[in-house]
Design a protein around this motif. Structure first.
Motif, PDB file in Angstrom:
ATOM      1  N   ARG A  30     -42.237   8.846  14.890  1.00  7.84           N
ATOM      2  CA  ARG A  30     -42.213   8.004  13.682  1.00  7.84           C
ATOM      3  C   ARG A  30     -43.374   8.371  12.753  1.00  7.84           C
ATOM      4  NH1 ARG A  30     -44.128   3.105  11.659  1.00  7.84           N
ATOM      5  NH2 ARG A  30     -42.585   2.017  10.411  1.00  7.84           N
ATOM      6  N   ARG A  31     -44.559   8.575  13.330  1.00  8.69           N
ATOM      7  CA  ARG A  31     -45.703   8.973  12.495  1.00  8.69           C
ATOM      8  C   ARG A  31     -45.449  10.321  11.835  1.00  8.69           C
ATOM      9  NH1 ARG A  31     -48.637   6.484  16.767  1.00  8.69           N
ATOM     10  NH2 ARG A  31     -48.788   8.479  17.837  1.00  8.69           N
ATOM     11  N   ALA A  32     -44.835  11.250  12.558  1.00 10.71           N
ATOM     12  CA  ALA A  32     -44.532  12.565  11.986  1.00 10.71           C
ATOM     13  C   ALA A  32     -43.529  12.433  10.841  1.00 10.71           C
ATOM     14  CB  ALA A  32     -43.980  13.487  13.069  1.00 10.71           C
ATOM     15  N   ARG A  33     -42.517  11.587  11.003  1.00  5.58           N
ATOM     16  CA  ARG A  33     -41.544  11.375   9.922  1.00  5.58           C
ATOM     17  C   ARG A  33     -42.213  10.781   8.690  1.00  5.58           C
ATOM     18  NH1 ARG A  33     -38.272   9.306  13.899  1.00  5.58           N
ATOM     19  NH2 ARG A  33     -38.708   7.203  13.202  1.00  5.58           N
ATOM     20  N   LEU A  34     -43.123   9.828   8.906  1.00 11.56           N
ATOM     21  CA  LEU A  34     -43.797   9.196   7.765  1.00 11.56           C
ATOM     22  C   LEU A  34     -44.695  10.191   7.037  1.00 11.56           C
ATOM     23  CD1 LEU A  34     -44.687   5.680   9.209  1.00 11.56           C
ATOM     24  CD2 LEU A  34     -42.980   6.240   7.477  1.00 11.56           C
ATOM     25  N   ARG A  35     -45.364  11.080   7.791  1.00  4.67           N
ATOM     26  CA  ARG A  35     -46.220  12.086   7.147  1.00  4.67           C
ATOM     27  C   ARG A  35     -45.382  13.091   6.368  1.00  4.67           C
ATOM     28  NH1 ARG A  35     -49.306  11.843  12.037  1.00  4.67           N
ATOM     29  NH2 ARG A  35     -48.036  13.520  12.867  1.00  4.67           N
ATOM     30  N   ALA A  36     -44.186  13.423   6.858  1.00  2.00           N
ATOM     31  CA  ALA A  36     -43.345  14.425   6.209  1.00  2.00           C
ATOM     32  C   ALA A  36     -42.595  13.862   5.015  1.00  2.00           C
ATOM     33  CB  ALA A  36     -42.346  14.990   7.215  1.00  2.00           C
ATOM     34  N   ALA A  37     -42.445  12.559   4.934  1.00  2.00           N
ATOM     35  CA  ALA A  37     -41.679  11.948   3.843  1.00  2.00           C
ATOM     36  C   ALA A  37     -42.462  12.046   2.538  1.00  2.00           C
ATOM     37  CB  ALA A  37     -41.389  10.486   4.163  1.00  2.00           C
ATOM     38  N   PRO A  38     -41.754  12.218   1.421  1.00  2.42           N
ATOM     39  CA  PRO A  38     -42.457  12.244   0.130  1.00  2.42           C
ATOM     40  C   PRO A  38     -43.033  10.862  -0.176  1.00  2.42           C
ATOM     41  CG  PRO A  38     -40.090  12.200  -0.202  1.00  2.42           C
ATOM     42  CD  PRO A  38     -40.316  12.362   1.273  1.00  2.42           C
ATOM     43  N   PRO A  39     -44.125  10.822  -0.930  1.00  8.20           N
ATOM     44  CA  PRO A  39     -44.705   9.510  -1.258  1.00  8.20           C
ATOM     45  C   PRO A  39     -43.741   8.718  -2.140  1.00  8.20           C
ATOM     46  CG  PRO A  39     -45.759  11.240  -2.529  1.00  8.20           C
ATOM     47  CD  PRO A  39     -44.851  11.917  -1.542  1.00  8.20           C
ATOM     48  N   PRO A  40     -43.786   7.401  -2.042  1.00 11.04           N
ATOM     49  CA  PRO A  40     -42.881   6.599  -2.867  1.00 11.04           C
ATOM     50  C   PRO A  40     -43.254   6.738  -4.345  1.00 11.04           C
ATOM     51  CG  PRO A  40     -44.473   5.197  -1.763  1.00 11.04           C
ATOM     52  CD  PRO A  40     -44.657   6.586  -1.210  1.00 11.04           C
ATOM     53  N   PRO A  41     -42.268   6.613  -5.226  1.00  9.19           N
ATOM     54  CA  PRO A  41     -42.571   6.725  -6.654  1.00  9.19           C
ATOM     55  C   PRO A  41     -43.467   5.566  -7.091  1.00  9.19           C
ATOM     56  CG  PRO A  41     -40.334   5.955  -6.334  1.00  9.19           C
ATOM     57  CD  PRO A  41     -40.866   6.318  -4.983  1.00  9.19           C
ATOM     58  N   PRO A  42     -44.272   5.786  -8.126  1.00 12.88           N
ATOM     59  CA  PRO A  42     -45.139   4.698  -8.588  1.00 12.88           C
ATOM     60  C   PRO A  42     -44.309   3.523  -9.103  1.00 12.88           C
ATOM     61  CG  PRO A  42     -45.166   6.513 -10.147  1.00 12.88           C
ATOM     62  CD  PRO A  42     -44.394   6.986  -8.934  1.00 12.88           C
ATOM     63  N   ALA A  43     -44.845   2.353  -8.911  1.00 15.10           N
ATOM     64  CA  ALA A  43     -44.142   1.139  -9.335  1.00 15.10           C
ATOM     65  C   ALA A  43     -44.126   1.066 -10.855  1.00 15.10           C
ATOM     66  CB  ALA A  43     -44.818  -0.084  -8.760  1.00 15.10           C
ATOM     67  N   VAL A  44     -42.956   0.793 -11.405  1.00  7.81           N
ATOM     68  CA  VAL A  44     -42.803   0.667 -12.848  1.00  7.81           C
ATOM     69  C   VAL A  44     -42.717  -0.820 -13.160  1.00  7.81           C
ATOM     70  CG1 VAL A  44     -41.315   1.202 -14.819  1.00  7.81           C
ATOM     71  CG2 VAL A  44     -41.595   2.855 -12.966  1.00  7.81           C
ATOM     72  N   PRO A  45     -43.592  -1.315 -14.041  1.00  5.40           N
ATOM     73  CA  PRO A  45     -43.511  -2.744 -14.361  1.00  5.40           C
ATOM     74  C   PRO A  45     -42.213  -3.047 -15.102  1.00  5.40           C
ATOM     75  CG  PRO A  45     -45.073  -1.645 -15.809  1.00  5.40           C
ATOM     76  CD  PRO A  45     -44.642  -0.633 -14.784  1.00  5.40           C
ATOM     77  N   PRO A  46     -41.653  -4.215 -14.887  1.00  8.17           N
ATOM     78  CA  PRO A  46     -40.410  -4.561 -15.585  1.00  8.17           C
ATOM     79  C   PRO A  46     -40.662  -4.678 -17.086  1.00  8.17           C
ATOM     80  CG  PRO A  46     -41.286  -6.460 -14.425  1.00  8.17           C
ATOM     81  CD  PRO A  46     -42.129  -5.289 -14.029  1.00  8.17           C
ATOM     82  N   PRO A  47     -39.659  -4.354 -17.892  1.00 10.37           N
ATOM     83  CA  PRO A  47     -39.857  -4.441 -19.343  1.00 10.37           C
ATOM     84  C   PRO A  47     -40.073  -5.894 -19.769  1.00 10.37           C
ATOM     85  CG  PRO A  47     -37.552  -4.072 -18.829  1.00 10.37           C
ATOM     86  CD  PRO A  47     -38.311  -3.959 -17.537  1.00 10.37           C
ATOM     87  N   GLN A  48     -40.904  -6.046 -20.770  1.00  7.33           N
ATOM     88  CA  GLN A  48     -41.177  -7.377 -21.300  1.00  7.33           C
ATOM     89  C   GLN A  48     -40.039  -7.774 -22.246  1.00  7.33           C
ATOM     90  OE1 GLN A  48     -43.644  -9.380 -20.436  1.00  7.33           O
ATOM     91  NE2 GLN A  48     -44.401  -7.861 -18.994  1.00  7.33           N
TER      92      GLN A  48
END
Length: 70
Positions: A30-48
């Motif tokens: 599981r740790r190996a899978r997490l290290r190999a996975a791409p980082p999550p995209p940055p959070a985009v704030p919802p439009p106002q």
């Protein structure tokens, strides 16, 4: 047949060791899978959203349907 589940003639200590080895392997994978996975995209704030006031909504409706205001 006995009422006991089939344990392949192993002692409780042997079964505990086998189980622990599988848990460590699973955690390592599981740790190996997490290290190999791409980082999550940055959070985009919802439009106002522009909040429409009640007065503006009434004015828009009266301009759209002038025959209804009497």
């Amino acid at each position: 047949m006995t009422g006991k589940p089939l344990v392949f003639h192993q002692s409780a200590e042997q079964l505990r060791r086998v189980s622990a080895r599988g848990g460590r392997a699973s955690a390592g994978n599981r740790r190996a899978r997490l290290r190999a996975a791409p980082p999550p995209p940055p959070a985009v704030p919802p439009p106002q959203l522009q909040a429409e006031t009640t007065a503006a909504a009434i004015a828009a409706l009266e301009a759209q349907f002038p025959w209804l205001s009497q």
